[in-house]
Design a protein around this motif. Sequence first.
Motif, short mmCIF file in Angstrom:
data_model
loop_
_atom_site.label_atom_id
_atom_site.label_comp_id
_atom_site.label_asym_id
_atom_site.label_seq_id
_atom_site.Cartn_x
_atom_site.Cartn_y
_atom_site.Cartn_z
N THR A 126 27.51 40.02 46.32
CA THR A 126 28.56 39.61 47.25
C THR A 126 29.60 40.73 47.34
OG1 THR A 126 29.79 38.55 45.51
CG2 THR A 126 28.29 37.16 46.77
N PHE A 127 30.22 40.82 48.48
CA PHE A 127 31.24 41.83 48.72
C PHE A 127 32.43 41.15 49.36
CE2 PHE A 127 27.10 43.77 49.39
CZ PHE A 127 27.16 44.88 48.58
N ARG A 128 33.61 41.68 49.05
CA ARG A 128 34.76 41.18 49.81
C ARG A 128 35.08 42.20 50.89
NH1 ARG A 128 39.72 39.26 46.53
NH2 ARG A 128 38.24 37.59 46.12
N THR A 129 34.69 41.88 52.10
CA THR A 129 34.88 42.80 53.22
C THR A 129 35.79 42.15 54.24
OG1 THR A 129 32.81 41.92 54.09
CG2 THR A 129 32.70 44.03 52.99
N SER A 130 36.30 42.96 55.18
CA SER A 130 37.22 42.44 56.19
C SER A 130 36.49 41.43 57.08
CB SER A 130 37.78 43.58 57.01
OG SER A 130 36.74 44.37 57.54
N PHE A 140 35.56 50.84 48.45
CA PHE A 140 34.87 50.82 47.16
C PHE A 140 35.82 50.52 46.00
CE2 PHE A 140 30.56 53.19 47.48
CZ PHE A 140 30.30 52.63 48.71
N ASP A 141 36.98 51.18 46.00
CA ASP A 141 37.90 50.99 44.86
C ASP A 141 38.35 49.54 44.75
OD1 ASP A 141 37.68 53.64 44.24
OD2 ASP A 141 39.75 54.17 44.72
N LEU A 142 38.69 48.93 45.90
CA LEU A 142 39.14 47.53 45.87
C LEU A 142 38.01 46.62 45.40
CD1 LEU A 142 41.31 47.06 49.08
CD2 LEU A 142 42.06 47.38 46.72
N GLU A 143 36.80 46.92 45.85
CA GLU A 143 35.66 46.10 45.47
C GLU A 143 35.37 46.22 43.97
OE1 GLU A 143 34.19 43.83 47.01
OE2 GLU A 143 32.33 43.51 45.91
N ILE A 144 35.47 47.43 43.46
CA ILE A 144 35.25 47.64 42.02
C ILE A 144 36.34 46.91 41.23
CG2 ILE A 144 35.29 49.40 40.18
CD1 ILE A 144 33.83 51.28 42.23
N GLU A 145 37.58 47.00 41.69
CA GLU A 145 38.68 46.30 40.99
C GLU A 145 38.44 44.79 40.99
OE1 GLU A 145 42.32 47.65 42.94
OE2 GLU A 145 42.57 49.17 41.37
N ARG A 146 37.99 44.29 42.12
CA ARG A 146 37.74 42.84 42.23
C ARG A 146 36.64 42.42 41.28
NH1 ARG A 146 34.44 39.13 44.77
NH2 ARG A 146 33.01 40.76 45.50
N ARG A 147 35.56 43.18 41.27
CA ARG A 147 34.42 42.79 40.43
C ARG A 147 34.73 42.90 38.95
NH1 ARG A 147 28.94 45.22 43.06
NH2 ARG A 147 29.13 44.15 45.05
N ILE A 191 41.86 50.35 38.93
CA ILE A 191 41.17 51.64 38.71
C ILE A 191 41.81 52.35 37.51
CG2 ILE A 191 40.66 53.90 39.75
CD1 ILE A 191 39.15 51.54 41.09
N ALA A 192 43.14 52.29 37.43
CA ALA A 192 43.83 52.95 36.31
C ALA A 192 43.37 52.36 34.97
CB ALA A 192 45.34 52.80 36.47
N GLU A 193 43.20 51.03 34.93
CA GLU A 193 42.74 50.40 33.67
C GLU A 193 41.31 50.80 33.33
OE1 GLU A 193 45.50 46.34 33.98
OE2 GLU A 193 43.44 46.32 34.75
N ILE A 194 40.47 50.85 34.35
CA ILE A 194 39.07 51.23 34.10
C ILE A 194 39.00 52.65 33.51
CG2 ILE A 194 36.79 51.65 35.15
CD1 ILE A 194 37.52 49.46 37.24
N ALA A 219 34.33 53.03 52.68
CA ALA A 219 35.33 54.00 52.21
C ALA A 219 35.22 54.11 50.70
CB ALA A 219 36.74 53.57 52.63
N PRO A 220 34.33 55.00 50.23
CA PRO A 220 34.30 55.25 48.79
C PRO A 220 35.51 56.10 48.38
CG PRO A 220 32.61 56.57 49.92
CD PRO A 220 33.36 55.80 50.99
N GLY A 221 35.82 56.13 47.09
CA GLY A 221 36.93 56.96 46.60
C GLY A 221 36.64 58.44 46.81
N GLY A 222 37.69 59.23 46.68
CA GLY A 222 37.58 60.66 46.98
C GLY A 222 36.55 61.41 46.16
N GLY A 223 36.25 60.92 44.95
CA GLY A 223 35.33 61.63 44.07
C GLY A 223 33.87 61.26 44.26
N TRP A 224 33.63 60.29 45.11
CA TRP A 224 32.25 59.81 45.34
C TRP A 224 31.33 60.95 45.76
CZ3 TRP A 224 29.55 59.54 50.10
CH2 TRP A 224 28.36 58.78 50.07
#
Length: 188
Positions: A3-7, A48-55, A60-63, A92-97
Motif C-alpha cells: 500500500t502507498f499513501r499517494t495524493s 519516497f521520503d514521506l512514504e518511508i517515514e510513514r511505513r 528521515i533524520a531518525e532513520i 519523487a525519490p530523495g536526492g540521493g536515489w
Amino acid sequence: MPTFRTSQPVSAADPSRPHLVLVGISGAGKSTIGRRAADRLGRPFLDFDLEIERRESQTIAEIFAERGEPMFRRLERELTAEVAEMGGMILAPGGGWIVDEEGVALLRARSTIVWLKVRPETALKRLRGDVTNRPLLNRPDPLAELSKLLAQREALYARADHLINTEIVTLDQAVDRIVALATEAGGA
Ligand code: S3P
C-alpha cells in the motif's frame, strides 16, 4: 499488494504507462512540482521520503541517526522495487536515489526521468534553510554540503531523459512541462 499513501489513489495509475520520475538535489522542487503535476494529470504522486517515514513511523533524520544511511538506502531500494512493478505514477525519490544505479535500473526502462536542475544557493533558499530533516545537509555549512553532493551526482542526474532548469522557469511553467512530458510519455 503493497500500500502507498499517494495524493490520488494508486488505482488511478494506469500500469501500462511509464512512471515519471523527478530527480535532483534537495530543494530542486521535486515534491512541490510533482504533486501539482500529478493533481493536474489525475495520477498518483509518491514522495519516497514521506512514504518511508510513514511505513517506518520514523522521520528521515531518525532513520539516519538510529539505523544509519545504508538502512535508509535499503528502504529506498525496496520502495523502488515495489513501484517498478507498477506504472503511471509521478515519483519523487530523495536526492540521493540517483546514486543507487541498480535501483535506477529497476525503473529506467519503464520511466521518463526528469532532472530538475537548480543551483545549491537557490535550493537552500527554497528549503528556507530548514535542513533539520535532511541529515546530509544538517551540518555547519549546508551550502557546502549541497554543493558537494551536486558535484558528486551531477553526471548521474545528467543521464535523465529531460532537464528542466528551475532557475529560469516559473513553478507553473515547470508543472506545465511535466504535465506535457507525462502525457507524451503515456501516449495519451
Ligand atoms: C537525500 C535527500 C533527501 C532524503 C535524505 C537523503 C540525499 O531527500 O532522501 O535526506 O541523499 O540527497 P530530498 O531530496 O527530498 O531532500
